[in-house]
Write a protein that holds these residues in place. Structure first.
Motif, mmCIF file in Angstrom:
data_model
loop_
_atom_site.group_PDB
_atom_site.id
_atom_site.type_symbol
_atom_site.label_atom_id
_atom_site.label_comp_id
_atom_site.label_asym_id
_atom_site.label_seq_id
_atom_site.Cartn_x
_atom_site.Cartn_y
_atom_site.Cartn_z
ATOM 1 N N THR A 70 32.846 -1.381 66.108
ATOM 2 C CA THR A 70 31.411 -1.517 66.286
ATOM 3 C C THR A 70 30.953 -0.152 66.166
ATOM 4 O OG1 THR A 70 31.778 -3.586 67.670
ATOM 5 C CG2 THR A 70 29.647 -2.365 68.065
ATOM 6 N N GLY A 71 29.539 -0.266 65.390
ATOM 7 C CA GLY A 71 28.989 1.231 65.474
ATOM 8 C C GLY A 71 29.456 1.975 64.122
ATOM 9 N N ALA A 72 30.485 1.812 63.784
ATOM 10 C CA ALA A 72 31.023 2.936 62.693
ATOM 11 C C ALA A 72 30.385 2.535 61.302
ATOM 12 C CB ALA A 72 32.624 2.669 62.228
ATOM 13 N N CYS A 73 30.044 3.554 60.407
ATOM 14 C CA CYS A 73 29.463 3.358 59.254
ATOM 15 C C CYS A 73 30.459 3.440 58.242
ATOM 16 C CB CYS A 73 28.442 4.669 59.049
ATOM 17 S SG CYS A 73 27.502 4.375 57.656
ATOM 18 N N ILE A 74 30.188 2.124 57.273
ATOM 19 C CA ILE A 74 31.209 2.157 56.223
ATOM 20 C C ILE A 74 30.430 1.670 54.898
ATOM 21 C CG2 ILE A 74 32.866 1.210 57.672
ATOM 22 C CD1 ILE A 74 32.387 -1.699 56.923
ATOM 23 N N SER A 75 31.250 1.881 53.686
ATOM 24 C CA SER A 75 30.680 1.489 52.635
ATOM 25 C C SER A 75 31.607 0.407 51.889
ATOM 26 C CB SER A 75 30.632 2.756 51.614
ATOM 27 O OG SER A 75 30.411 2.419 50.293
ATOM 28 N N VAL A 76 31.211 -0.631 51.591
ATOM 29 C CA VAL A 76 32.225 -1.521 51.034
ATOM 30 C C VAL A 76 31.890 -1.943 49.659
ATOM 31 C CG1 VAL A 76 32.994 -3.870 51.409
ATOM 32 C CG2 VAL A 76 32.012 -2.581 53.245
ATOM 33 N N LYS A 77 32.869 -1.762 48.812
ATOM 34 C CA LYS A 77 32.653 -2.624 47.391
ATOM 35 C C LYS A 77 33.386 -3.868 47.439
ATOM 36 C CE LYS A 77 31.728 2.091 45.296
ATOM 37 N NZ LYS A 77 32.359 2.972 44.600
ATOM 38 N N GLY A 78 32.957 -4.691 46.650
ATOM 39 C CA GLY A 78 33.522 -6.117 46.460
ATOM 40 C C GLY A 78 32.985 -7.055 45.697
ATOM 41 N N ASP A 79 33.323 -8.405 46.025
ATOM 42 C CA ASP A 79 32.496 -9.260 45.331
ATOM 43 C C ASP A 79 31.377 -10.038 46.185
ATOM 44 O OD1 ASP A 79 33.944 -8.775 43.002
ATOM 45 O OD2 ASP A 79 35.678 -10.126 43.278
ATOM 46 N N LEU A 80 30.367 -10.313 45.405
ATOM 47 C CA LEU A 80 29.324 -11.111 46.185
ATOM 48 C C LEU A 80 29.629 -12.656 45.911
ATOM 49 C CD1 LEU A 80 26.785 -10.790 48.194
ATOM 50 C CD2 LEU A 80 25.581 -11.178 45.963
ATOM 51 N N GLN A 87 25.185 -18.231 56.074
ATOM 52 C CA GLN A 87 24.369 -17.424 55.040
ATOM 53 C C GLN A 87 24.931 -17.765 53.439
ATOM 54 O OE1 GLN A 87 25.384 -13.571 56.232
ATOM 55 N NE2 GLN A 87 23.511 -13.546 57.546
ATOM 56 N N LYS A 88 24.052 -17.493 52.655
ATOM 57 C CA LYS A 88 24.089 -17.980 51.292
ATOM 58 C C LYS A 88 25.565 -17.318 50.744
ATOM 59 C CE LYS A 88 20.460 -17.298 49.028
ATOM 60 N NZ LYS A 88 19.493 -17.315 48.141
ATOM 61 N N CYS A 89 25.596 -16.078 51.163
ATOM 62 C CA CYS A 89 26.732 -15.255 50.293
ATOM 63 C C CYS A 89 27.461 -14.307 51.412
ATOM 64 C CB CYS A 89 26.075 -14.576 49.314
ATOM 65 S SG CYS A 89 24.689 -13.746 49.896
ATOM 66 N N GLU A 90 28.502 -13.671 50.989
ATOM 67 C CA GLU A 90 29.387 -12.826 51.601
ATOM 68 C C GLU A 90 30.113 -11.875 50.684
ATOM 69 O OE1 GLU A 90 31.541 -15.774 53.936
ATOM 70 O OE2 GLU A 90 33.423 -15.859 52.449
ATOM 71 N N ILE A 91 30.537 -11.035 51.319
ATOM 72 C CA ILE A 91 31.451 -10.126 50.048
ATOM 73 C C ILE A 91 32.827 -9.922 50.572
ATOM 74 C CG2 ILE A 91 31.583 -7.393 49.568
ATOM 75 C CD1 ILE A 91 28.679 -6.910 50.389
ATOM 76 N N HIS A 92 33.652 -10.156 49.495
ATOM 77 C CA HIS A 92 34.970 -10.115 49.599
ATOM 78 C C HIS A 92 35.339 -8.782 49.035
ATOM 79 C CE1 HIS A 92 35.731 -14.810 49.380
ATOM 80 N NE2 HIS A 92 34.651 -14.373 50.468
ATOM 81 N N ALA A 93 35.712 -7.990 50.251
ATOM 82 C CA ALA A 93 35.974 -6.588 50.034
ATOM 83 C C ALA A 93 37.254 -6.150 49.143
ATOM 84 C CB ALA A 93 36.300 -5.882 51.603
ATOM 85 N N LYS A 94 36.845 -5.249 48.174
ATOM 86 C CA LYS A 94 37.990 -4.797 47.536
ATOM 87 C C LYS A 94 38.435 -3.508 47.688
ATOM 88 C CE LYS A 94 36.645 -6.782 43.072
ATOM 89 N NZ LYS A 94 36.151 -6.469 41.882
ATOM 90 N N GLU A 95 37.446 -2.580 48.200
ATOM 91 C CA GLU A 95 37.576 -1.253 48.598
ATOM 92 C C GLU A 95 36.443 -0.722 49.730
ATOM 93 O OE1 GLU A 95 36.520 2.892 46.566
ATOM 94 O OE2 GLU A 95 36.963 1.311 45.168
ATOM 95 N N ILE A 96 37.019 -0.212 50.661
ATOM 96 C CA ILE A 96 36.341 0.134 52.029
ATOM 97 C C ILE A 96 36.430 1.633 52.273
ATOM 98 C CG2 ILE A 96 35.700 -0.198 54.254
ATOM 99 C CD1 ILE A 96 36.968 -3.027 54.012
ATOM 100 N N GLU A 97 35.333 2.674 52.536
ATOM 101 C CA GLU A 97 35.381 3.480 52.860
ATOM 102 C C GLU A 97 34.704 3.779 54.458
ATOM 103 O OE1 GLU A 97 33.556 7.877 51.185
ATOM 104 O OE2 GLU A 97 33.482 6.132 50.075
ATOM 105 N N VAL A 98 35.251 4.617 55.273
ATOM 106 C CA VAL A 98 34.610 4.672 56.474
ATOM 107 C C VAL A 98 34.065 5.875 56.365
ATOM 108 C CG1 VAL A 98 35.015 5.109 58.839
ATOM 109 C CG2 VAL A 98 36.473 3.580 57.573
ATOM 110 N N LEU A 99 32.550 5.933 56.489
ATOM 111 C CA LEU A 99 31.767 7.116 56.187
ATOM 112 C C LEU A 99 31.565 7.940 57.740
ATOM 113 C CD1 LEU A 99 28.818 5.464 54.207
ATOM 114 C CD2 LEU A 99 30.977 7.026 53.388
ATOM 115 N N GLY A 100 31.551 7.076 58.676
ATOM 116 C CA GLY A 100 31.508 7.659 60.161
ATOM 117 C C GLY A 100 31.883 6.781 61.005
#
Ligand code: ATP
Ligand code: MN
Length: 467
Positions: A70-80, A87-100
């Motif tokens: 909780t509170g960490a900043c991340i960048s996620v690449k994946g399929d919508l 919700q209508k949609c979600e992301i299935h993660a393929k790659e995650i980078e922890v920015l902070g």
């Protein structure tokens, strides 16, 4: 991995076509799941909702997943992809980078449901909560609504100064501005301070209102409005007063009091409608969390005409209420300044509708208000709102030079300080009117929050200027 640019979560949640590859960046609200699959709620501030990130644990390094707290900043690449959930949609993660990262032992926003009082102590982090995200998005929207309203009506946005050397309005409640050395203040033989060597060569302060300058502008540009910070060193610790607040002040040449009232009513309705048209997700949240009648109240204000009533009539109603057993903290009689409890009684209990009160006793109003023929009252108008009390204060201005100078003298406003203001009455004077709306009071109304400290990012109040 392919290069894709970041999309805001507000955009992602709106999309109908499910693009295969997306990149979302934001702050982790929660992470839950089991040893096979994790669900991350990711929020980037673009809207209230977080997007769900589905993480197949087998595909990721355990060390990375541990840092997603909780509170960490991340960048996620994946399929919508289309979602089975709310919700209508979600992301299935393929790659995650922890920015902070955000250390779970010290990050203060661990659980939901912190009190508003606690959040004020961490005002630097509170925009990360749903509540302050919603309030700050609405604050932005109200600013846009204000500019939209005036721009479309041909008003010009006029910048009145923040530093002023005229204290005709705010005697006693102004913050002084000086570069003098306070440790070594020189006083003359009478014990007064000599400002000759101060930065401006005279006593200067932060403005309490841009009205006088806006009047000068209205008498040349026709219709103007100011929208900027104003400062009042009033030592009143109430849920409706700040030491630094934003004020919107339209001023219009040739408008008389009736047109001024029409303008005020149209203006507030425009802002309320803007909120309903553009901020529904945030409004619904605030309605559910803080004020179950919020949306109903906004719709009510939009649909009904404000009651217009002279002060004298208002006082009669209040006196009758007292005669019938109503208890007020402050006494009520003709000539008294209305307290918030009186204003709210008229609005919430008597009329059950916003009220514009007019024609106040001249003794309790400023020197520049147009004097009525009765010799006792002035053409003032206060707009009184449910839950808030006074949201707007305004008037038709005295355009007659003699009457204005006489009144200024009676009220102890030195002519030498307002010679430039009096010039508008000397050269081509005309009837004109205007008012001031406290931006944070408007925000209290449209957000349903009950303390003014919670509708401005960093509130300034007595003994409080942290952040
Ligand atoms: P109040 O009686 O509530 O103290 P006022 O009569 O001193 O207000 P005005 O000088 O008429 O206020 O200012 C115009 C508007 O500015 C008010 O109607 C209100 O919406 C807002 N306002 C005034 N003082 C404050 C404050 N200290 N903090 C936030 N808003 C304020
Ligand atoms: Mn007022």
């Amino acid at each position: 991995m392919e290069k894709i640019s970041r999309t805001r979560i507000a955009e992602l949640l709106k999309s109908d076509t499910f693009v295969s590859s997306v990149n979302a960046k934001g702050w982790v609200r929660t992470k839950r799941g089991n040893k096979n699959v994790n669900f991350i709620a990711l929020n980037d501030g673009s809207c209230l909702s977080s997007i769900q990130i589905v993480v197949d644990v087998a595909n990721f390094d355990e060390e990375i997943l541990k840092k997603i707290t909780t509170g960490a900043c991340i960048s996620v690449k994946g399929d919508l992809v289309e979602s089975q959930g709310q919700q209508k949609c979600e992301i299935h993660a393929k790659e995650i980078e922890v920015l902070g990262e955000a250390d779970p032992n010290t990050y203060p926003l661990q659980k939901k449901g912190h009190t508003l009082e606690f959040l004020r102590e961490i005002a630097h982090l509170r925009p990360r909560t749903n509540t302050f995200g919603a309030v700050l998005r609405m604050r932005h929207n109200m600013a846009i609504a204000i500019h939209d309203f005036f721009h479309k009506r041909g008003f010009f946005y006029f910048h009145s100064p923040i530093i002023t050397a005229s204290d005709c309005e705010g005697a006693g409640q102004m913050f002084q501005v000086t570069t003098m050395n306070l440790y070594d203040l020189k006083k003359d033989e009478n014990g007064s301070i000599n400002y000759d060597n101060d930065f401006f060569g005279k006593q200067a302060s932060l403005t309490v209102s841009g009205q006088l300058e806006a009047e000068l502008a209205a008498m040349s540009l026709g219709a103007v409005y100011t929208f900027g910070p104003t400062f009042r060193a009033e030592n009143s610790n109430t849920p409706r007063h700040l030491a630094e607040f934003w004020m919107v002040e339209p001023e219009v040449a040739f408008n008389e009091i009736e047109e001024n009232m029409d303008l005020a009513e149209d203006f507030i309705k425009h802002c309320v409608k803007w909120a309903l048209d553009n901020c529904m997700e945030d409004l619904q949240f605030l309605n559910d969390m803080y004020d179950k009648e919020l949306i109903e109240r906004l719709n009510f204000v939009l649909k009904n005409n404000f009651i217009r009533l002279p002060y004298t009539e208002g006082v009669k109603i209040l006196e009758e209420a007292v005669a019938n057993g109503k208890k007020f903290e402050f006494p009520i009689f003709w000539g008294a300044d209305l307290a918030s409890e009186h204003e709210r009684f008229l609005v919430e209990e008597h009329f059950k509708c916003p009220v514009i009160l007019t024609d106040y006793p001249k003794e309790i109003k400023s020197f520049y208000m147009k004097q009525n023929e009765d010799g006792k009252t002035v053409r003032a108008m206060d707009v009184l709102f449910p839950k808030i009390g006074e949201i707007i204060g305004g008037s038709q201005r005295e355009e007659n030079l003699d009457k204005l100078t006489t009144r200024a003298k009676e009220m102890g406003v030195p002519e030498k300080d307002i010679w430039w203001y009096l010039d508008t009455r000397r050269f081509g004077t005309a009837p004109h009117s205007g008012f001031g709306l406290g931006f944070e009071r408007l925000l209290l109304f449209v957000t349903g929050m009950s303390n003014i400290r919670d509708v401005i990012p960093f509130p300034r109040t007595p003994k409080n200027a942290e952040f």
